[in-house]
Design a protein around this motif. Sequence first.
Motif, PDB file in Angstrom:
ATOM      1  N   ARG A  14      -3.104  42.955  28.696  1.00  0.00           N
ATOM      2  CA  ARG A  14      -2.998  43.869  27.553  1.00  0.00           C
ATOM      3  C   ARG A  14      -1.527  44.016  27.179  1.00  0.00           C
ATOM      4  NH1 ARG A  14      -7.335  47.039  25.885  1.00  0.00           N
ATOM      5  NH2 ARG A  14      -5.941  48.764  25.390  1.00  0.00           N
ATOM      6  N   THR A  15      -1.005  45.237  27.211  1.00  0.00           N
ATOM      7  CA  THR A  15       0.395  45.452  26.837  1.00  0.00           C
ATOM      8  C   THR A  15       1.328  45.435  28.035  1.00  0.00           C
ATOM      9  OG1 THR A  15       0.168  47.859  27.013  1.00  0.00           O
ATOM     10  CG2 THR A  15      -0.343  46.866  24.879  1.00  0.00           C
ATOM     11  N   LEU A  16       0.803  45.116  29.227  1.00  0.00           N
ATOM     12  CA  LEU A  16       1.598  45.207  30.447  1.00  0.00           C
ATOM     13  C   LEU A  16       2.056  43.829  30.923  1.00  0.00           C
ATOM     14  CD1 LEU A  16      -0.678  47.663  32.475  1.00  0.00           C
ATOM     15  CD2 LEU A  16       1.127  48.228  30.846  1.00  0.00           C
ATOM     16  N   GLU A  17       3.216  43.788  31.561  1.00  0.00           N
ATOM     17  CA  GLU A  17       3.667  42.616  32.288  1.00  0.00           C
ATOM     18  C   GLU A  17       3.657  43.001  33.762  1.00  0.00           C
ATOM     19  OE1 GLU A  17       5.011  38.546  32.157  1.00  0.00           O
ATOM     20  OE2 GLU A  17       4.147  39.892  30.669  1.00  0.00           O
ATOM     21  N   LEU A  18       2.757  42.386  34.533  1.00  0.00           N
ATOM     22  CA  LEU A  18       2.489  42.827  35.893  1.00  0.00           C
ATOM     23  C   LEU A  18       3.063  41.878  36.928  1.00  0.00           C
ATOM     24  CD1 LEU A  18      -1.265  43.803  35.448  1.00  0.00           C
ATOM     25  CD2 LEU A  18       0.671  45.381  35.608  1.00  0.00           C
ATOM     26  N   LEU A  19       3.639  42.461  37.972  1.00  0.00           N
ATOM     27  CA  LEU A  19       4.008  41.702  39.157  1.00  0.00           C
ATOM     28  C   LEU A  19       2.733  41.230  39.844  1.00  0.00           C
ATOM     29  CD1 LEU A  19       6.042  40.886  41.456  1.00  0.00           C
ATOM     30  CD2 LEU A  19       5.622  43.168  42.409  1.00  0.00           C
ATOM     31  N   ILE A  20       2.684  39.945  40.206  1.00  0.00           N
ATOM     32  CA  ILE A  20       1.499  39.365  40.838  1.00  0.00           C
ATOM     33  C   ILE A  20       1.932  38.573  42.069  1.00  0.00           C
ATOM     34  CG2 ILE A  20      -0.446  37.781  40.567  1.00  0.00           C
ATOM     35  CD1 ILE A  20      -0.737  40.301  38.924  1.00  0.00           C
ATOM     36  N   ALA A  62      -3.969  46.555  37.535  1.00  0.00           N
ATOM     37  CA  ALA A  62      -4.059  46.228  36.113  1.00  0.00           C
ATOM     38  C   ALA A  62      -4.927  47.207  35.321  1.00  0.00           C
ATOM     39  CB  ALA A  62      -4.595  44.801  35.947  1.00  0.00           C
ATOM     40  N   ILE A  63      -6.139  47.478  35.799  1.00  0.00           N
ATOM     41  CA  ILE A  63      -7.064  48.315  35.038  1.00  0.00           C
ATOM     42  C   ILE A  63      -6.557  49.745  34.952  1.00  0.00           C
ATOM     43  CG2 ILE A  63      -9.405  49.248  34.962  1.00  0.00           C
ATOM     44  CD1 ILE A  63     -10.257  46.662  36.507  1.00  0.00           C
ATOM     45  N   ALA A  64      -6.244  50.339  36.099  1.00  0.00           N
ATOM     46  CA  ALA A  64      -5.798  51.727  36.120  1.00  0.00           C
ATOM     47  C   ALA A  64      -4.499  51.910  35.344  1.00  0.00           C
ATOM     48  CB  ALA A  64      -5.620  52.197  37.560  1.00  0.00           C
ATOM     49  N   LEU A  65      -3.558  50.982  35.495  1.00  0.00           N
ATOM     50  CA  LEU A  65      -2.274  51.114  34.819  1.00  0.00           C
ATOM     51  C   LEU A  65      -2.422  50.969  33.306  1.00  0.00           C
ATOM     52  CD1 LEU A  65      -0.076  49.098  37.312  1.00  0.00           C
ATOM     53  CD2 LEU A  65       0.037  51.568  36.907  1.00  0.00           C
ATOM     54  N   ALA A  66      -3.260  50.042  32.869  1.00  0.00           N
ATOM     55  CA  ALA A  66      -3.480  49.880  31.431  1.00  0.00           C
ATOM     56  C   ALA A  66      -4.103  51.134  30.831  1.00  0.00           C
ATOM     57  CB  ALA A  66      -4.354  48.662  31.166  1.00  0.00           C
ATOM     58  N   CYS A  67      -5.091  51.697  31.533  1.00  0.00           N
ATOM     59  CA  CYS A  67      -5.739  52.917  31.035  1.00  0.00           C
ATOM     60  C   CYS A  67      -4.787  54.118  31.097  1.00  0.00           C
ATOM     61  CB  CYS A  67      -6.993  53.201  31.848  1.00  0.00           C
ATOM     62  SG  CYS A  67      -8.356  52.047  31.604  1.00  0.00           S
ATOM     63  N   ALA A  91       4.350  48.877  43.191  1.00  0.00           N
ATOM     64  CA  ALA A  91       5.528  48.295  42.551  1.00  0.00           C
ATOM     65  C   ALA A  91       5.348  48.217  41.035  1.00  0.00           C
ATOM     66  CB  ALA A  91       5.805  46.908  43.128  1.00  0.00           C
ATOM     67  N   ASN A  92       4.150  47.876  40.587  1.00  0.00           N
ATOM     68  CA  ASN A  92       3.886  47.823  39.150  1.00  0.00           C
ATOM     69  C   ASN A  92       3.964  49.206  38.514  1.00  0.00           C
ATOM     70  OD1 ASN A  92       3.494  45.052  38.512  1.00  0.00           O
ATOM     71  ND2 ASN A  92       1.522  45.081  39.562  1.00  0.00           N
ATOM     72  N   ALA A  93       3.375  50.206  39.161  1.00  0.00           N
ATOM     73  CA  ALA A  93       3.414  51.566  38.618  1.00  0.00           C
ATOM     74  C   ALA A  93       4.850  52.069  38.508  1.00  0.00           C
ATOM     75  CB  ALA A  93       2.584  52.502  39.488  1.00  0.00           C
ATOM     76  N   GLU A  94       5.643  51.820  39.542  1.00  0.00           N
ATOM     77  CA  GLU A  94       7.028  52.295  39.536  1.00  0.00           C
ATOM     78  C   GLU A  94       7.853  51.565  38.480  1.00  0.00           C
ATOM     79  OE1 GLU A  94       8.258  51.732  43.553  1.00  0.00           O
ATOM     80  OE2 GLU A  94       7.208  53.526  44.296  1.00  0.00           O
ATOM     81  N   ARG A  95       7.679  50.254  38.374  1.00  0.00           N
ATOM     82  CA  ARG A  95       8.460  49.489  37.407  1.00  0.00           C
ATOM     83  C   ARG A  95       8.104  49.877  35.974  1.00  0.00           C
ATOM     84  NH1 ARG A  95       8.071  45.028  34.470  1.00  0.00           N
ATOM     85  NH2 ARG A  95       5.912  44.727  35.105  1.00  0.00           N
ATOM     86  N   LEU A  96       6.829  50.177  35.735  1.00  0.00           N
ATOM     87  CA  LEU A  96       6.373  50.538  34.393  1.00  0.00           C
ATOM     88  C   LEU A  96       6.574  52.018  34.082  1.00  0.00           C
ATOM     89  CD1 LEU A  96       3.078  48.445  34.458  1.00  0.00           C
ATOM     90  CD2 LEU A  96       5.084  47.983  33.027  1.00  0.00           C
ATOM     91  N   GLY A  97       6.948  52.803  35.100  1.00  0.00           N
ATOM     92  CA  GLY A  97       7.176  54.228  34.884  1.00  0.00           C
ATOM     93  C   GLY A  97       5.914  55.015  34.597  1.00  0.00           C
ATOM     94  N   ILE A  98       4.799  54.579  35.178  1.00  0.00           N
ATOM     95  CA  ILE A  98       3.521  55.269  34.977  1.00  0.00           C
ATOM     96  C   ILE A  98       3.301  56.220  36.136  1.00  0.00           C
ATOM     97  CG2 ILE A  98       1.016  54.956  34.815  1.00  0.00           C
ATOM     98  CD1 ILE A  98       1.597  52.250  33.468  1.00  0.00           C
ATOM     99  N   ASP A  99       3.298  57.514  35.855  1.00  0.00           N
ATOM    100  CA  ASP A  99       3.241  58.505  36.938  1.00  0.00           C
ATOM    101  C   ASP A  99       1.977  59.348  36.949  1.00  0.00           C
ATOM    102  OD1 ASP A  99       3.715  60.053  34.720  1.00  0.00           O
ATOM    103  OD2 ASP A  99       5.661  60.815  35.395  1.00  0.00           O
ATOM    104  N   ASN A 100       1.042  59.104  36.022  1.00  0.00           N
ATOM    105  CA  ASN A 100      -0.229  59.835  36.037  1.00  0.00           C
ATOM    106  C   ASN A 100      -1.264  59.066  36.849  1.00  0.00           C
ATOM    107  OD1 ASN A 100      -0.039  57.961  33.868  1.00  0.00           O
ATOM    108  ND2 ASN A 100      -1.837  58.849  32.870  1.00  0.00           N
ATOM    109  N   LEU A 101      -0.823  58.591  38.026  1.00  0.00           N
ATOM    110  CA  LEU A 101      -1.648  57.739  38.866  1.00  0.00           C
ATOM    111  C   LEU A 101      -1.239  57.914  40.317  1.00  0.00           C
ATOM    112  CD1 LEU A 101      -2.645  54.068  38.321  1.00  0.00           C
ATOM    113  CD2 LEU A 101      -1.200  54.584  40.284  1.00  0.00           C
ATOM    114  N   ARG A 102      -2.238  57.907  41.203  1.00  0.00           N
ATOM    115  CA  ARG A 102      -2.013  57.972  42.636  1.00  0.00           C
ATOM    116  C   ARG A 102      -2.750  56.826  43.300  1.00  0.00           C
ATOM    117  NH1 ARG A 102      -4.490  62.660  46.600  1.00  0.00           N
ATOM    118  NH2 ARG A 102      -3.832  61.747  48.574  1.00  0.00           N
TER     119      ARG A 102
END
Length: 228
Positions: A14-20, A62-67, A91-102
């Motif tokens: 989607r709109t994310l570039e993910l570490l794999i 991928a799914i949780a971060l995109a949502c 690592a993906n959550a931290e790099r993307l700055g997504i903090d509404n996730l545990r």
Amino acid sequence: GEPLAYLSGWRGFRTLELLITPAVLVPRPETELLVDLALARLSEMPPGQRPLCVDLGTGSGAIALACARARPDTYWLATDRCRRALAVARANAERLGIDNLRLLGSHWWRGFGAARLDLIVSNPPYIAVGDPALAGDGLCHEPAAALVSGADGLADLAEIILGASAYLAPGGWLLLEHGATQGEDVRERLRGAGFVEVASFPDLAGLPRVSLGRQPGTAASRATMAAD
């Protein structure tokens, strides 16, 4: 035959570039359908509440971060039994700055704490043991534990469906990605577990790829999510 994402270390979703890394499945375009359907269900929920959502078997996240990025007013719990996979998702959550996730180490419902969830999504293993595709290019390099699920490929899907009602709030949704020939089986299991508004949706190739169902009842106030 090794996936390019493992060689480059990155994959777009989607709109994310993910570490794999080889610890996780390579996110596929078909799974974007699961995200689209999840966001559509979230958009139908009453305004003014913060929906509580879970991604079971998150892998790269991928799914949780995109949502979570698309809906910052939601709160997500992303689970996986593989510590290396959780490290990639973190690592993906931290790099993307997504903090509404545990993130939580858990295998489906085992080790899962008390919760009243509005939405559960999962792209679990759904390939049968011995399927010839497992030996082909691509899949043979990916983690087998994230691909294979019993003699018919339905074992993990069945476990998720049977346990979901204990955690979903009235009116909450369960959405599952599955194999192209498994739609009818998944719908039958959803109905057998008491879900309503059961349906399957096709991917871009026109193949049934995601099935969903709603917990009976109307949405009520949500208790605080807790996980051990």
